[in-house]
Scaffold this active site. Structure first.
Site, PDB file in Angstrom:
ATOM      1  N   LYS A 143       0.838  -1.207   0.000  1.00 17.42           N
ATOM      2  CA  LYS A 143       0.000   0.000   0.000  1.00 17.42           C
ATOM      3  C   LYS A 143       0.870   1.252   0.000  1.00 17.42           C
ATOM      4  O   LYS A 143       0.672   2.174  -0.784  1.00 17.42           O
ATOM      5  CB  LYS A 143      -0.881  -0.017   1.260  1.00 17.42           C
ATOM      6  CG  LYS A 143      -1.840   1.141   1.380  1.00 17.42           C
ATOM      7  CD  LYS A 143      -2.422   1.286   2.786  1.00 17.42           C
ATOM      8  CE  LYS A 143      -3.103   0.021   3.278  1.00 17.42           C
ATOM      9  NZ  LYS A 143      -3.910   0.260   4.499  1.00 17.42           N
ATOM     10  N   LYS A 171       3.119  -2.533  11.069  1.00 16.70           N
ATOM     11  CA  LYS A 171       1.853  -2.469  11.805  1.00 16.70           C
ATOM     12  C   LYS A 171       2.144  -2.817  13.249  1.00 16.70           C
ATOM     13  O   LYS A 171       3.079  -3.567  13.544  1.00 16.70           O
ATOM     14  CB  LYS A 171       0.846  -3.478  11.245  1.00 16.70           C
ATOM     15  CG  LYS A 171      -0.590  -3.123  11.554  1.00 16.70           C
ATOM     16  CD  LYS A 171      -1.082  -2.021  10.631  1.00 16.70           C
ATOM     17  CE  LYS A 171      -2.465  -1.555  10.938  1.00 16.70           C
ATOM     18  NZ  LYS A 171      -2.983  -0.700   9.846  1.00 16.70           N
ATOM     19  N   GLY A 174      -2.843   5.779  13.652  1.00 13.00           N
ATOM     20  CA  GLY A 174      -4.011   5.079  14.184  1.00 13.00           C
ATOM     21  C   GLY A 174      -4.485   3.949  13.282  1.00 13.00           C
ATOM     22  O   GLY A 174      -4.018   3.768  12.162  1.00 13.00           O
ATOM     23  N   ASP A 175      -5.393   3.175  13.813  1.00 11.97           N
ATOM     24  CA  ASP A 175      -6.107   2.124  13.076  1.00 11.97           C
ATOM     25  C   ASP A 175      -7.319   1.808  13.962  1.00 11.97           C
ATOM     26  O   ASP A 175      -7.736   2.663  14.771  1.00 11.97           O
ATOM     27  CB  ASP A 175      -5.210   0.901  12.847  1.00 11.97           C
ATOM     28  CG  ASP A 175      -5.797  -0.084  11.836  1.00 11.97           C
ATOM     29  OD1 ASP A 175      -5.664   0.146  10.626  1.00 11.97           O
ATOM     30  OD2 ASP A 175      -6.406  -1.098  12.244  1.00 11.97           O
ATOM     31  N   THR A 204      -8.795   8.719   4.844  1.00  7.44           N
ATOM     32  CA  THR A 204      -8.999   7.343   4.370  1.00  7.44           C
ATOM     33  C   THR A 204     -10.371   7.206   3.697  1.00  7.44           C
ATOM     34  O   THR A 204     -10.487   6.656   2.591  1.00  7.44           O
ATOM     35  CB  THR A 204      -8.859   6.334   5.522  1.00  7.44           C
ATOM     36  OG1 THR A 204      -7.668   6.629   6.247  1.00  7.44           O
ATOM     37  CG2 THR A 204      -8.799   4.918   5.010  1.00  7.44           C
ATOM     38  N   ASN A 208     -13.727   5.705  11.982  1.00  3.58           N
ATOM     39  CA  ASN A 208     -13.081   6.780  11.224  1.00  3.58           C
ATOM     40  C   ASN A 208     -13.281   6.627   9.711  1.00  3.58           C
ATOM     41  O   ASN A 208     -13.707   7.571   9.031  1.00  3.58           O
ATOM     42  CB  ASN A 208     -11.588   6.812  11.567  1.00  3.58           C
ATOM     43  CG  ASN A 208     -10.848   7.806  10.710  1.00  3.58           C
ATOM     44  OD1 ASN A 208     -10.250   7.447   9.699  1.00  3.58           O
ATOM     45  ND2 ASN A 208     -10.911   9.071  11.065  1.00  3.58           N
ATOM     46  N   SER A 211      -0.887  10.658   5.974  1.00  5.45           N
ATOM     47  CA  SER A 211       0.122  10.569   7.038  1.00  5.45           C
ATOM     48  C   SER A 211       1.486  10.970   6.472  1.00  5.45           C
ATOM     49  O   SER A 211       2.260  11.673   7.128  1.00  5.45           O
ATOM     50  CB  SER A 211       0.215   9.140   7.572  1.00  5.45           C
ATOM     51  OG  SER A 211      -0.823   8.870   8.479  1.00  5.45           O
TER      52      SER A 211
HETATM   53  P1  NDP Z   1     -12.400   2.526  14.035  1.00  6.02           P
HETATM   54  O1  NDP Z   1     -11.952   1.905  15.290  1.00  6.02           O
HETATM   55  O2  NDP Z   1     -12.534   4.000  13.959  1.00  6.02           O
HETATM   56  O3  NDP Z   1     -13.780   1.895  13.571  1.00  6.02           O
HETATM   57  C1  NDP Z   1     -13.920   0.530  13.355  1.00  6.02           C
HETATM   58  C2  NDP Z   1     -15.363   0.232  12.987  1.00  6.02           C
HETATM   59  O4  NDP Z   1     -15.457  -1.120  12.563  1.00  6.02           O
HETATM   60  C3  NDP Z   1     -16.315   0.366  14.165  1.00  6.02           C
HETATM   61  O5  NDP Z   1     -17.572   0.718  13.698  1.00  6.02           O
HETATM   62  C4  NDP Z   1     -16.298  -1.025  14.748  1.00  6.02           C
HETATM   63  O6  NDP Z   1     -17.437  -1.347  15.520  1.00  6.02           O
HETATM   64  C5  NDP Z   1     -16.239  -1.877  13.509  1.00  6.02           C
HETATM   65  N1  NDP Z   1     -15.561  -3.138  13.798  1.00  6.02           N
HETATM   66  C6  NDP Z   1     -14.303  -3.295  14.280  1.00  6.02           C
HETATM   67  N2  NDP Z   1     -14.023  -4.588  14.461  1.00  6.02           N
HETATM   68  C7  NDP Z   1     -15.126  -5.260  14.099  1.00  6.02           C
HETATM   69  C8  NDP Z   1     -15.450  -6.626  14.059  1.00  6.02           C
HETATM   70  N3  NDP Z   1     -14.572  -7.580  14.445  1.00  6.02           N
HETATM   71  N4  NDP Z   1     -16.682  -6.970  13.598  1.00  6.02           N
HETATM   72  C9  NDP Z   1     -17.567  -6.014  13.204  1.00  6.02           C
HETATM   73  N5  NDP Z   1     -17.312  -4.691  13.240  1.00  6.02           N
HETATM   74  C10 NDP Z   1     -16.110  -4.331  13.669  1.00  6.02           C
HETATM   75  O7  NDP Z   1     -11.378   1.998  12.915  1.00  6.02           O
HETATM   76  P2  NDP Z   1     -11.086   2.602  11.473  1.00  6.02           P
HETATM   77  O8  NDP Z   1     -12.299   3.174  10.888  1.00  6.02           O
HETATM   78  O9  NDP Z   1      -9.873   3.429  11.587  1.00  6.02           O
HETATM   79  O10 NDP Z   1     -10.660   1.293  10.678  1.00  6.02           O
HETATM   80  C11 NDP Z   1     -11.592   0.500   9.951  1.00  6.02           C
HETATM   81  C12 NDP Z   1     -10.875  -0.343   8.928  1.00  6.02           C
HETATM   82  O11 NDP Z   1     -10.156   0.512   8.036  1.00  6.02           O
HETATM   83  C13 NDP Z   1      -9.821  -1.313   9.492  1.00  6.02           C
HETATM   84  O12 NDP Z   1      -9.758  -2.448   8.663  1.00  6.02           O
HETATM   85  C14 NDP Z   1      -8.522  -0.521   9.348  1.00  6.02           C
HETATM   86  O13 NDP Z   1      -7.401  -1.362   9.302  1.00  6.02           O
HETATM   87  C15 NDP Z   1      -8.773   0.159   8.010  1.00  6.02           C
HETATM   88  N6  NDP Z   1      -7.976   1.351   7.716  1.00  6.02           N
HETATM   89  C16 NDP Z   1      -7.964   2.420   8.565  1.00  6.02           C
HETATM   90  C17 NDP Z   1      -7.235   3.540   8.242  1.00  6.02           C
HETATM   91  C18 NDP Z   1      -7.250   4.767   9.070  1.00  6.02           C
HETATM   92  O14 NDP Z   1      -6.659   5.770   8.651  1.00  6.02           O
HETATM   93  N7  NDP Z   1      -7.898   4.788  10.226  1.00  6.02           N
HETATM   94  C19 NDP Z   1      -6.425   3.596   7.013  1.00  6.02           C
HETATM   95  C20 NDP Z   1      -6.589   2.447   6.155  1.00  6.02           C
HETATM   96  C21 NDP Z   1      -7.321   1.374   6.518  1.00  6.02           C
HETATM   97  P3  NDP Z   1     -17.342  -1.411  17.124  1.00  6.02           P
HETATM   98  O15 NDP Z   1     -17.213   0.004  17.559  1.00  6.02           O
HETATM   99  O16 NDP Z   1     -18.569  -2.087  17.541  1.00  6.02           O
HETATM  100  O17 NDP Z   1     -16.099  -2.230  17.422  1.00  6.02           O
HETATM  101  O1  2IT Z   2      -4.085   0.685   7.417  1.00  4.35           O
HETATM  102  C1  2IT Z   2      -3.628   1.837   7.309  1.00  4.35           C
HETATM  103  O2  2IT Z   2      -3.173   2.240   6.220  1.00  4.35           O
HETATM  104  C2  2IT Z   2      -3.659   2.731   8.452  1.00  4.35           C
HETATM  105  N1  2IT Z   2      -4.186   2.350   9.483  1.00  4.35           N
HETATM  106  C3  2IT Z   2      -3.050   4.094   8.377  1.00  4.35           C
HETATM  107  C4  2IT Z   2      -1.578   4.029   8.641  1.00  4.35           C
HETATM  108  C5  2IT Z   2      -0.869   5.348   8.721  1.00  4.35           C
HETATM  109  O3  2IT Z   2       0.339   5.302   8.994  1.00  4.35           O
HETATM  110  O4  2IT Z   2      -1.477   6.406   8.528  1.00  4.35           O
END
Ligand code: NDP
Ligand code: 2IT
Length: 449
Positions: free
Chosen positions: A114, A126, A165-166, A210, A241, A380
């Site tokens: 990525k 990670k 974050g993640d 994102t 997020n 980032s």
């Molecule tokens: P958040 O913690 O902000 O939100 C996660 C969301 O997904 C929540 O609504 C959560 O629900 C739900 N969720 C998490 N785990 C589960 C599960 N096991 N089953 C069902 N629902 C679930 O995380 P992000 O939005 O940051 O991340 C979401 C996805 O995007 C992840 O795969 C992450 O790796 C990816 N990502 C994030 C980036 C970023 O910049 N933040 C960048 C690129 C990818 P609940 O609150 O009930 O747990």
């Molecule tokens: O999965 C991802 O790309 C992230 N959670 C963001 C990583 C970052 O360094 O901004």
């Protein structure tokens, strides 16, 4: 699969038989970069596959912290520093009870390709913990984050490894971790973490990046079939997020967002989530830290389905934005039967291998997360640039750069798939395009780097 490529995959499974998510992520990459391995013998000659599937370094440690009763709890912390051939390690921290070494390795492996696709000089990593921030008080989260960084600070740095974050790690957690890092090291102003709040050096638009980026990518895919976002219906899973800002951009571009979810269930709003309802979701999730079910209690005409994912609702577009393996083969079949046009991964590996196959065979536009969710890490990267310059750009400047990066990633994935004989296969295009740069950098730096 080619015999040599297959032997690499078999070796992975033999060495770590329990790391299912890692097997899945490596299988998807190996199966699709095969034509590049066959076309260019230098990769086999230089044992690039053998090396690229193995993390450069793994750090694992205990994280003791105090809960609100004053009792000591212990979690496990990780950092998988996967590949630094093209730049310092970069990738998020995930705090979630499902975190284990296999999950960290799948995410670090994905991150390597990525980050390469963003065109910015960032290696892949990670980290995280099996700590569950859900239901914890701010003090408990602070105690955990402080303890986590007391060990992690030794392994990160602006030229070494820059986390962000993640899942379960947002502005609150990054703030506690940055504060502890600054206190221990007396270093401020260099970019050791991204996703900081703008008041102490964070980039504007990183929060949005994102989700916005995934929609920009989707828009580019749709254009190849003379479609636009405007007027389309969309399903989103998650309400964190990524989901929040995918929803915001879709609403801005004139789509109707029908669903959002959390790990308890999903809401279906046939009238569509508008700006006012979207603002309510942000307040509910980011401030009140409540459950998505409350949306259905607040707004009339909305249904809530407990313990279900939203893929049974008929719509044009789908954005899985929650977690890995949340959209399975049977869900993909339902989406296809309901006439879905595009599935854009906002999460990392939300679709299982069967779902990807089903969507691709049905001619649905499908983008892998490593391409369509790269806007977060790309921004980032832009935060790192701004911190190095001791300067900041406006929201619109960052957003415009993000948009340009997403258009370029789409172009790279699209063109590469065409060159390797599978036009429209964004999985193959993204994997090969991401791989070639890292592999060539590894060859250039020799055996021992
Ligand atoms: P958040 O913690 O902000 O939100 C996660 C969301 O997904 C929540 O609504 C959560 O629900 C739900 N969720 C998490 N785990 C589960 C599960 N096991 N089953 C069902 N629902 C679930 O995380 P992000 O939005 O940051 O991340 C979401 C996805 O995007 C992840 O795969 C992450 O790796 C990816 N990502 C994030 C980036 C970023 O910049 N933040 C960048 C690129 C990818 P609940 O609150 O009930 O747990
Ligand atoms: O999965 C991802 O790309 C992230 N959670 C963001 C990583 C970052 O360094 O901004």
């Amino acid at each position: 699969m080619d015999k040599y490529v297959e032997s690499i995959y078999n070796g992975i499974v033999e060495k770590d038989p329990l790391q299912k998510e890692f097997h899945q992520a490596t299988y998807e990459v190996l199966a699709t970069i095969e034509p590049a391995i066959i076309k260019f013998p230098k990769y086999k000659e230089n044992a690039i596959l053998e090396r690229i599937v193995e993390p450069e370094r793994i750090v694992q440690f205990r994280v003791p912290w105090k809960d609100k009763e004053g009792k000591i709890q212990v979690n496990r912390g990780y950092r998988v520093q996967y590949n630094s051939a093209i730049g310092p390690y970069k990738g998020g921290f995930r705090f979630h009870p499902t975190v284990n070494l296999g999950v960290m390795k799948f995410l670090g492996f994905e991150q390597t390709f990525k980050n390469s696709l963003t065109s910015l000089p960032m290696g892949g990593a990670k980290g995280g913990s099996d700590f569950d921030p859900k239901g914890k008080t701010d003090d408990e989260v602070e105690s955990f984050c402080t303890s986590f960084i007391l060990e992690m600070y030794k392994h990160i740095g602006q030229f070494l490894d820059v986390p962000a974050g993640d899942i379960g790690v947002g502005a609150r957690e990054i703030g506690y971790m940055y504060g502890t890092y600054r206190k221990i090291t007396d270093i401020h102003g260099t970019c050791v973490l991204t996703g900081k709040a703008p008041v102490y050096g964070g980039s504007l638009a990183r929060t949005e990046a994102t989700g916005f980026g995934a929609v920009y990518f989707s828009e580019e895919m749709l254009k190849t079939k003379n479609h636009a976002i405007k007027g389309k219906t969309a399903l989103i899973s998650g309400s964190g997020n990524v989901a929040q800002f995918a929803a915001k951009k879709l609403i801005q571009l004139g789509a109707k967002v029908l669903t959002m979810s959390d790990s308890d269930g999903y809401i279906y709003d046939p009238a569509g989530i508008d700006d006012e309802k979207h603002a309510y979701i942000l307040q509910l999730k980011n401030v009140k830290r409540g459950r998505i079910k409350e949306y259905a209690e607040k707004y009339s005409g909305v249904t809530y389905e407990a313990k279900k994912t939203p893929w049974g609702v008929k719509a044009d577009l789908a954005f899985p934005c929650a977690t890995q393996n949340e959209l399975l083969g049977k869900d993909a079949k339902t989406l296809v039967d309901n006439g879905v046009i595009a599935v854009t991964e906002g999460a990392n590996m939300p679709c299982d291998l069967e779902a990807i196959k089903t969507l691709q065979e049905a001619g649905v536009l499908f983008s892998p997360g490593k391409a369509s969710n790269a806007g977060g890490v790309a921004t980032s990267g832009l935060e790192m640039v701004q911190n190095s310059q001791r300067y900041f750009w406006s929201f619109d400047e960052v957003d415009e750069k993000l948009h340009g990066i997403m258009v370029n990633i789409h172009k790279a994935a699209y063109e590469t798939a065409k060159i390797f004989g599978k036009p429209g296969n964004y999985v193959m295009g993204a994997n090969i395009a991401g791989f070639l740069k890292v592999a060539d950098a590894m060859i250039a730096q020799g055996t021992y780097a």
